[in-house]
Design a protein around this motif. Structure first.
Motif, PDB file in Angstrom:
ATOM      1  N   PHE A 350       0.798  -1.230   0.000  1.00 18.16           N
ATOM      2  CA  PHE A 350       0.000   0.000   0.000  1.00 18.16           C
ATOM      3  C   PHE A 350       0.838   1.292   0.000  1.00 18.16           C
ATOM      4  O   PHE A 350       0.281   2.385   0.030  1.00 18.16           O
ATOM      5  N   GLY A 351       2.151   1.153  -0.033  1.00 14.70           N
ATOM      6  CA  GLY A 351       3.016   2.339   0.001  1.00 14.70           C
ATOM      7  C   GLY A 351       2.745   3.299  -1.145  1.00 14.70           C
ATOM      8  O   GLY A 351       2.881   4.515  -0.999  1.00 14.70           O
ATOM      9  N   HIS A 352       2.332   2.746  -2.299  1.00 14.30           N
ATOM     10  CA  HIS A 352       2.101   3.613  -3.465  1.00 14.30           C
ATOM     11  C   HIS A 352       0.986   4.629  -3.214  1.00 14.30           C
ATOM     12  O   HIS A 352       0.928   5.675  -3.853  1.00 14.30           O
ATOM     13  N   LEU A 353       0.090   4.346  -2.243  1.00 13.29           N
ATOM     14  CA  LEU A 353      -1.016   5.287  -1.970  1.00 13.29           C
ATOM     15  C   LEU A 353      -0.487   6.636  -1.478  1.00 13.29           C
ATOM     16  O   LEU A 353      -1.101   7.674  -1.730  1.00 13.29           O
ATOM     17  N   ALA A 354       0.657   6.608  -0.801  1.00 12.07           N
ATOM     18  CA  ALA A 354       1.195   7.857  -0.253  1.00 12.07           C
ATOM     19  C   ALA A 354       1.570   8.839  -1.365  1.00 12.07           C
ATOM     20  O   ALA A 354       1.669  10.039  -1.132  1.00 12.07           O
ATOM     21  N   LYS A 355       1.782   8.319  -2.567  1.00 11.92           N
ATOM     22  CA  LYS A 355       2.128   9.213  -3.687  1.00 11.92           C
ATOM     23  C   LYS A 355       0.882   9.834  -4.321  1.00 11.92           C
ATOM     24  O   LYS A 355       0.989  10.760  -5.122  1.00 11.92           O
ATOM     25  N   PRO A 374       0.143  15.183   5.733  1.00  4.78           N
ATOM     26  CA  PRO A 374       1.193  15.338   4.722  1.00  4.78           C
ATOM     27  C   PRO A 374       2.569  14.878   5.211  1.00  4.78           C
ATOM     28  O   PRO A 374       3.301  14.226   4.477  1.00  4.78           O
ATOM     29  N   SER A 375       2.901  15.191   6.462  1.00  3.99           N
ATOM     30  CA  SER A 375       4.204  14.763   6.980  1.00  3.99           C
ATOM     31  C   SER A 375       4.299  13.247   7.005  1.00  3.99           C
ATOM     32  O   SER A 375       5.351  12.674   6.707  1.00  3.99           O
ATOM     33  N   MET A 376       3.185  12.598   7.372  1.00  4.87           N
ATOM     34  CA  MET A 376       3.234  11.136   7.419  1.00  4.87           C
ATOM     35  C   MET A 376       3.267  10.520   6.026  1.00  4.87           C
ATOM     36  O   MET A 376       3.882   9.478   5.826  1.00  4.87           O
ATOM     37  N   LEU A 377       2.624  11.198   5.073  1.00  5.33           N
ATOM     38  CA  LEU A 377       2.710  10.720   3.681  1.00  5.33           C
ATOM     39  C   LEU A 377       4.170  10.755   3.221  1.00  5.33           C
ATOM     40  O   LEU A 377       4.651   9.838   2.554  1.00  5.33           O
ATOM     41  N   LEU A 378       4.886  11.820   3.620  1.00  2.00           N
ATOM     42  CA  LEU A 378       6.307  11.920   3.266  1.00  2.00           C
ATOM     43  C   LEU A 378       7.099  10.777   3.890  1.00  2.00           C
ATOM     44  O   LEU A 378       7.998  10.217   3.267  1.00  2.00           O
ATOM     45  N   ARG A 379       6.740  10.414   5.136  1.00  2.00           N
ATOM     46  CA  ARG A 379       7.459   9.318   5.810  1.00  2.00           C
ATOM     47  C   ARG A 379       7.200   7.995   5.102  1.00  2.00           C
ATOM     48  O   ARG A 379       8.108   7.180   4.950  1.00  2.00           O
ATOM     49  N   VAL A 380       5.953   7.799   4.659  1.00  2.00           N
ATOM     50  CA  VAL A 380       5.657   6.559   3.928  1.00  2.00           C
ATOM     51  C   VAL A 380       6.410   6.567   2.600  1.00  2.00           C
ATOM     52  O   VAL A 380       7.002   5.559   2.203  1.00  2.00           O
ATOM     53  N   ARG A 381       6.414   7.721   1.924  1.00  3.10           N
ATOM     54  CA  ARG A 381       7.119   7.802   0.636  1.00  3.10           C
ATOM     55  C   ARG A 381       8.592   7.449   0.812  1.00  3.10           C
ATOM     56  O   ARG A 381       9.172   6.751  -0.017  1.00  3.10           O
ATOM     57  N   ALA A 382       9.186   7.974   1.904  1.00  4.62           N
ATOM     58  CA  ALA A 382      10.614   7.718   2.128  1.00  4.62           C
ATOM     59  C   ALA A 382      10.874   6.225   2.336  1.00  4.62           C
ATOM     60  O   ALA A 382      11.951   5.730   2.016  1.00  4.62           O
ATOM     61  N   ALA A 383       9.888   5.523   2.891  1.00  7.07           N
ATOM     62  CA  ALA A 383      10.085   4.100   3.185  1.00  7.07           C
ATOM     63  C   ALA A 383       9.631   3.196   2.044  1.00  7.07           C
ATOM     64  O   ALA A 383       9.970   2.013   2.017  1.00  7.07           O
ATOM     65  N   ALA A 384       8.867   3.744   1.113  1.00 14.68           N
ATOM     66  CA  ALA A 384       8.299   2.917   0.043  1.00 14.68           C
ATOM     67  C   ALA A 384       9.323   2.678  -1.063  1.00 14.68           C
ATOM     68  O   ALA A 384      10.215   3.498  -1.275  1.00 14.68           O
TER      69      ALA A 384
ATOM     70  N   TYR B  51      13.063  10.982  -1.241  1.00 20.47           N
ATOM     71  CA  TYR B  51      14.524  10.863  -1.210  1.00 20.47           C
ATOM     72  C   TYR B  51      15.096  11.787  -0.138  1.00 20.47           C
ATOM     73  O   TYR B  51      15.624  12.861  -0.412  1.00 20.47           O
ATOM     74  N   THR B  52      14.957  11.329   1.098  1.00 20.97           N
ATOM     75  CA  THR B  52      15.296  12.170   2.243  1.00 20.97           C
ATOM     76  C   THR B  52      16.779  12.509   2.293  1.00 20.97           C
ATOM     77  O   THR B  52      17.151  13.645   2.574  1.00 20.97           O
ATOM     78  N   ALA B  53      17.634  11.528   2.037  1.00 22.31           N
ATOM     79  CA  ALA B  53      19.080  11.780   2.130  1.00 22.31           C
ATOM     80  C   ALA B  53      19.491  12.846   1.121  1.00 22.31           C
ATOM     81  O   ALA B  53      20.251  13.765   1.448  1.00 22.31           O
ATOM     82  N   GLU B  54      18.987  12.744  -0.091  1.00 24.03           N
ATOM     83  CA  GLU B  54      19.310  13.719  -1.139  1.00 24.03           C
ATOM     84  C   GLU B  54      18.761  15.096  -0.758  1.00 24.03           C
ATOM     85  O   GLU B  54      19.416  16.124  -0.977  1.00 24.03           O
ATOM     86  N   ALA B  55      17.551  15.122  -0.189  1.00 23.57           N
ATOM     87  CA  ALA B  55      16.955  16.393   0.228  1.00 23.57           C
ATOM     88  C   ALA B  55      17.802  17.030   1.321  1.00 23.57           C
ATOM     89  O   ALA B  55      18.028  18.247   1.331  1.00 23.57           O
ATOM     90  N   ARG B  56      18.298  16.197   2.232  1.00 18.02           N
ATOM     91  CA  ARG B  56      19.124  16.700   3.323  1.00 18.02           C
ATOM     92  C   ARG B  56      20.406  17.337   2.772  1.00 18.02           C
ATOM     93  O   ARG B  56      20.828  18.393   3.249  1.00 18.02           O
ATOM     94  N   ALA B  57      20.993  16.703   1.765  1.00 16.18           N
ATOM     95  CA  ALA B  57      22.221  17.252   1.180  1.00 16.18           C
ATOM     96  C   ALA B  57      21.965  18.637   0.589  1.00 16.18           C
ATOM     97  O   ALA B  57      22.761  19.566   0.766  1.00 16.18           O
ATOM     98  N   LEU B  58      20.830  18.798  -0.099  1.00 16.66           N
ATOM     99  CA  LEU B  58      20.506  20.102  -0.680  1.00 16.66           C
ATOM    100  C   LEU B  58      20.143  21.113   0.408  1.00 16.66           C
ATOM    101  O   LEU B  58      20.412  22.310   0.264  1.00 16.66           O
ATOM    102  N   ALA B  59      19.557  20.631   1.490  1.00 16.83           N
ATOM    103  CA  ALA B  59      19.252  21.538   2.605  1.00 16.83           C
ATOM    104  C   ALA B  59      20.544  22.075   3.196  1.00 16.83           C
ATOM    105  O   ALA B  59      20.663  23.267   3.490  1.00 16.83           O
ATOM    106  N   ILE B  60      21.522  21.190   3.363  1.00 19.50           N
ATOM    107  CA  ILE B  60      22.818  21.633   3.906  1.00 19.50           C
ATOM    108  C   ILE B  60      23.449  22.664   2.972  1.00 19.50           C
ATOM    109  O   ILE B  60      23.933  23.712   3.408  1.00 19.50           O
ATOM    110  N   HIS B  61      23.384  22.377   1.673  1.00 17.73           N
ATOM    111  CA  HIS B  61      23.935  23.327   0.703  1.00 17.73           C
ATOM    112  C   HIS B  61      23.240  24.690   0.828  1.00 17.73           C
ATOM    113  O   HIS B  61      23.891  25.745   0.799  1.00 17.73           O
ATOM    114  N   THR B  62      21.928  24.671   0.978  1.00 10.76           N
ATOM    115  CA  THR B  62      21.166  25.919   1.074  1.00 10.76           C
ATOM    116  C   THR B  62      21.488  26.650   2.379  1.00 10.76           C
ATOM    117  O   THR B  62      21.661  27.876   2.394  1.00 10.76           O
TER     118      THR B  62
END
Lengths: 671, 242
Positions: A350-355, A374-384, B51-62
């Motif tokens: 179900f991870g694709h739902l976060a997108k 929205p913050s939790m959707l980002l967390r799911v996206r990061a893990a998906a 892509y959290t790691a990549e976002a973090r790198a750009l945040a550091i740059h900013t």
């Protein structure tokens, strides 16, 4: 790879009829929610409180659960704890088998949808009948609910009438009132014959061991009052610590869900039937379902457990409005479903739902407990897992370019060169290659500038003295308007009840009996269901009534079949009861089953006439709770708050009065 | 007062005209804008894509690029929201970086917010008689709580008039606009219908990204209506992002 969500969403977009229903849902529900919240003098403050209550409950869930189960068992409930859905279903089947039950009357419950209870029961030879109008219809069609609150959201009245005609073998016209009548008649038999009633739970109150259910149609009251056995299935997270906390939730849940100030019925169940109760289930079970919830505690998705299932985020979401509920492929759809589904049922599936979100934040704005979806959707996206390798490569390349201003500048130049061969119109590209072609399928795309801003401004210098950042001015505090309800309690009660479609007769103690009898003549009724000698005014009224009406004082047997007796009580055209209290701000009357005060007169007949003493009218639920109401709840096996006639808007959002409960509520207020 | 302009990657690459208009507005308001040349992208597209790691790198740059103590002004609600709310989250577990992220978050302002709440200047616009439909973009409105500021600025345009559109996402949402294109399209068409119903002569907003989606849709639909960034509307530019 195209996501399963998108495939289904495409079908929904191409279905103009569904689009119209979804638009109507979004517009109507949003408007009603906003209006209902605007009427609260302290909506934002309440929301903060509700959020704090949910955070605290989930943070200390183990403690609250312990207290809750301890109180439940002191109150006489049977408690079962299921680690997953299969175990929970097995528990229900065992209870049913013990009682030899082949029929279960169900009131709407999302957790039973989640665990697939109906299918499990069916394979054990037990028929579960959904009794909520929308849920009943989707069950007849063999479909899952399309919305956690409005299961038949996706159907027109024509489709509903066709389903009913086919399944019931009688002609049902595509008219919402007729559909409603047909369902009412057909489900009466289920209510009266089912040995087991099964419900979900909106809130469990830890300090008192109370189950709270909010409903509109009256089916929830039926299945908790008529069958001898009641099973409540609830997720372990659905707790509030105290009755006071419950009052906060009860203000926000209906307003957020349907834009009502209060649902027609709020049932508070404290124990199985007691010796002095004339009705109610003799055996009550609570099945606490974990099914992945416990494992979420302490994780970045734990906040999703704060959800109180109001559906406001679904109604506010511009993506749900296009895709509809079924596209999500999970019982929990919409923004919160895109977090809850991967959290409970797995990110790989179900991870694709976060997108499926533009992260616009309409959901968190609508959420009564302030869940940062929205913050939790980002967390799911990061893990998906990544959706496609080409997109992943593109993003990683972009990140690499943007880490260096030199590379970034070169990339801008190259891009400006590369697009020279693409078709443009006034500086906008009309057709892009590769995956970007999706963009230009219905919009133009700006061409990269041959002179980016950095080339134009690069020479600007830092030639002014830096200053320290200014301190932001303190946020203005807006004083809350004070509300004085005390002076005009009766007036307010009358206004509110009338707004819900109820009627109010104001009279003095001396002429109350005449007014009640007169009203009954006016209604042209002959059979009355009432309480008898427990209410002073009713005692006098009863003598008058018995001369001219057939009066029934209901009491259900504790053994054997209740169905014949119930069918007989159901012949009564009017039910007369007293009340313990009333709330001015919502037009609510409070009834309890204690001391031979049956629930049936307020539930079975088409008309409910309720006697209210002006001195028992409180400004609101909170003042009543403080003035002894909390104790009344604890002392009763069941309490119900009734606000106007029973209703539904399950079909095409058309409001229909009088579903399973009374369609007419008359309050006789004695001043 | 010296300010650092964080132009955003979209303005830098596609709509330098918005950047120039922003500089003009800031100068008119009495500020001294500077352009730290090492700036690229705040990292939002990467964070939103997971892509959290990549976002973090750009945040550091900013963060490094904008290490000067002067206030940072961003002509975008979405990118300002990224810095104010997402940067501190990105470094929640790294105390030193968190301190820097918070410091940057505290001195970063969206353009209209900076003009109204910090400089307290509303009437700096060139005359323009057009009827404006103001588009309240999502992160500006819901993330930063900015609504009255751009409206106040637009209302001060001599001769013009303003109508605020009902908040409704335009369907951009970064990668969403491509990987969920069919839904993005329906959302775009809905906002275009709302805009057309107002009879406005120009659409004005504070986010070039949302306006890129809306103007891209208007152009494709053959509409003569164009979008302008707030800074372009305030400096009397002809409608159109570029």
């Amino acid at each position: 790879m195209t996501s399963p969500f998108l495939i289904e969403a495409r079908k929904a977009i191409e279905d103009p009829q569904l689009q119209e229903l979804l638009d109507r849902n979004a517009d109507t529900r949003r408007e009603r929610r906003v209006n209902a919240l605007r009427q609260l003098p302290d909506a934002e403050h309440l929301r903060e409180r509700a959020k704090a209550i949910r955070r605290e409950t989930i943070s200390n869930l183990a403690v609250h659960l312990d207290k809750f189960t301890k109180r439940l068992s002191e109150n006489g409930f049977h408690i079962h704890r299921a680690s997953d859905g299969e175990e929970a279903s097995r528990m229900v089947i065992e209870i049913a088998k013990k009682h030899g039950a082949e029929l279960v009357a169900k009131s709407k419950s999302m957790v039973t949808e989640e665990i697939g209870l109906n299918e499990a029961l069916a394979s054990a030879g037990i028929r579960a009948v959904e009794t909520d109008l929308g849920e009943y219809i989707v069950q007849l069609r063999g479909e899952p609910p399309a919305h956690i609150l409005t299961p038949a959201l996706h159907l027109t009245k024509e489709q509903v009438a066709e389903t009913l005609s086919k399944q019931l073998g009688e002609v049902v016209l595509p008219d919402v009132a007729e559909i409603n009548r047909t369902a009412r008649n057909s489900l009466r038999k289920v209510f009266f014959n089912a040995p087991i009633g099964l419900t979900g739970v909106n809130f469990g109150v830890a300090e008192t061991g109370t189950l709270c259910m909010v409903t509109n149609e009256g089916n929830g009251r039926m299945v908790t009052s008529l069958p001898p056995v009641h099973i409540a299935v609830m997720g372990i997270e659905r707790l509030v610590p105290t009755l006071k906390d419950l009052a906060v939730m009860l203000r926000l849940l209906p307003r957020s869900a349907t834009g009502q100030k209060i649902t027609n019925y709020v049932s508070l169940i404290n124990s199985p039937r007691r010796d002095t109760d004339p009705d109610g289930a003799e055996e009550r079970h609570v099945i606490l379902v974990d099914n992945g919830r416990g494992a979420l505690l302490g994780t970045p998705l734990a906040e999703s457990l704060d959800c109180i299932r109001c559906g406001a985020c679904l109604n506010a979401c511009p993506v749900f409005r296009e895709a509809g509920g079924h596209a999500y492929g999970s019982v929990y759809s919409g923004p919160i479903g895109s977090v809850v589904s991967p959290a409970l049922f797995g990110i790989s599936e179900f991870g694709h739902l976060a997108k499926a979100s533009s992260l616009c934040g309409a959901c968190v704005e609508a959420c009564p407990v302030g869940i940062d979806i929205p913050s939790m959707l980002l967390r799911v996206r990061a893990a998906a897992p990544p959706a496609s390798r080409s997109i992943e490569r593109g993003l990683k390349t972009y990140a690499w370019l943007a880490r260096s201003p030199t590379r970034f500048r070169w990339a801008q130049r190259l891009a400006a060169l590369a697009i020279r061969f693409l078709p443009t119109q006034a500086g906008w590209i009309t057709s892009l290659p590769g995956p970007a072609a999706e963009w230009t399928s219905f919009r133009d795309f700006p061409a990269f500038s041959t002179r980016p801003l950095r080339a134009r401004l690069g020479k600007m210098r830092l030639d002014v003295q830096p200053r320290s950042p200014e301190i932001e001015p303190p946020a203005e505090t807006i004083p809350l308007p004070e509300k004085d309800l005390d002076e005009s309690k009766v007036d307010d009660f009358e206004v509110e009840l009338k707004e819900l479609g109820g009627e109010v007769i104001r009279c003095s103690e001396g002429n109350a009996v005449d007014r009640i009898v007169g009203e009954l003549y006016g209604l042209g009724v002959s059979r009355v269901l009432t309480w008898g000698q427990v209410e002073p005014i009713l005692t006098t009224t009863l003598q008058r009534l018995e001369e001219e009406f057939q009066v029934m004082l209901p009491e259900l047997p504790t053994d054997g079949s209740r169905s014949e007796l119930l069918a007989e009580y159901d012949q009564a055209e009017v039910g007369i009861t007293g009340s313990l209290a009333a709330f001015a701000d919502t037009g609510t009357v409070v009834l309890s089953t204690a001391s031979r005060r049956s629930f049936l007169p307020s539930l079975l007949p088409a008309v409910h006439l309720v006697i209210v003493r002006a001195r028992d009218i409180y400004p609101n639920m909170e003042t009543w709770l403080e003035a002894g109401g909390a104790q009344t709840i604890v002392d009763s096996s069941s309490v119900v708050f009734i606000s106007g006639p029973s209703r539904t808007a399950d079909i095409e959002m058309t409001l229909t009065i009088g579903v399973h409960g009374p369609g007419q509520v008359i309050a006789v207020v004695i001043e | 007062m010296k300010v650092q302009l964080l132009a955003t990657c979209i303005v830098d690459s596609f709509f330098p005209e918005v950047g120039e208009a922003t500089v003009e507005v800031l100068v008119k308001a009495g500020a001294h804008p500077t352009f730290p040349a090492a700036q690229t992208c705040c990292g939002q597209p990467l964070l939103n894509a997971g892509y959290t790691a990549e976002a973090r790198a750009l945040a550091i740059h900013t963060i490094e690029t904008f290490s000067d103590e002067a206030p940072v002004v961003v002509p975008s609600g979405s990118c300002a929201d990224m810095i104010r709310h997402r940067y501190p989250e990105l470094f929640a577990t790294v105390p030193r970086a968190l301190g820097q992220a918070r410091a940057l978050a505290d001195r970063t302002y969206e353009l209209s917010e900076f003009l109204i709440d910090q400089l307290m200047i509303a009437d700096l616009a060139a005359p323009d008689a057009r009827f404006i439909a103001y588009y309240p973009s999502c992160h500006l409105l819901r993330g930063l709580g900015i609504d009255r500021q751009p409206i106040e600025l637009l209302k001060a345009i001599p001769g013009g008039s303003v109508q605020r559109l009902e908040p409704d996402c335009c369907g951009f949402g970064g990668l969403f606009s491509v990987d969920h294109a069919p839904i993005s399209k329906e959302m775009l068409l809905r906002i275009i219908r709302q805009i057309e119903d107002t009879g406005a002569e120009v659409v004005v907003g504070c986010d070039a990204s949302c306006l890129m989606q809306i103007e891209g849709g208007l152009r494709r639909a053959g509409s003569a209506l164009r979008c302008s960034h707030l800074s372009q509307a305030l400096t009397g530019r002809e409608p159109g992002l570029r």
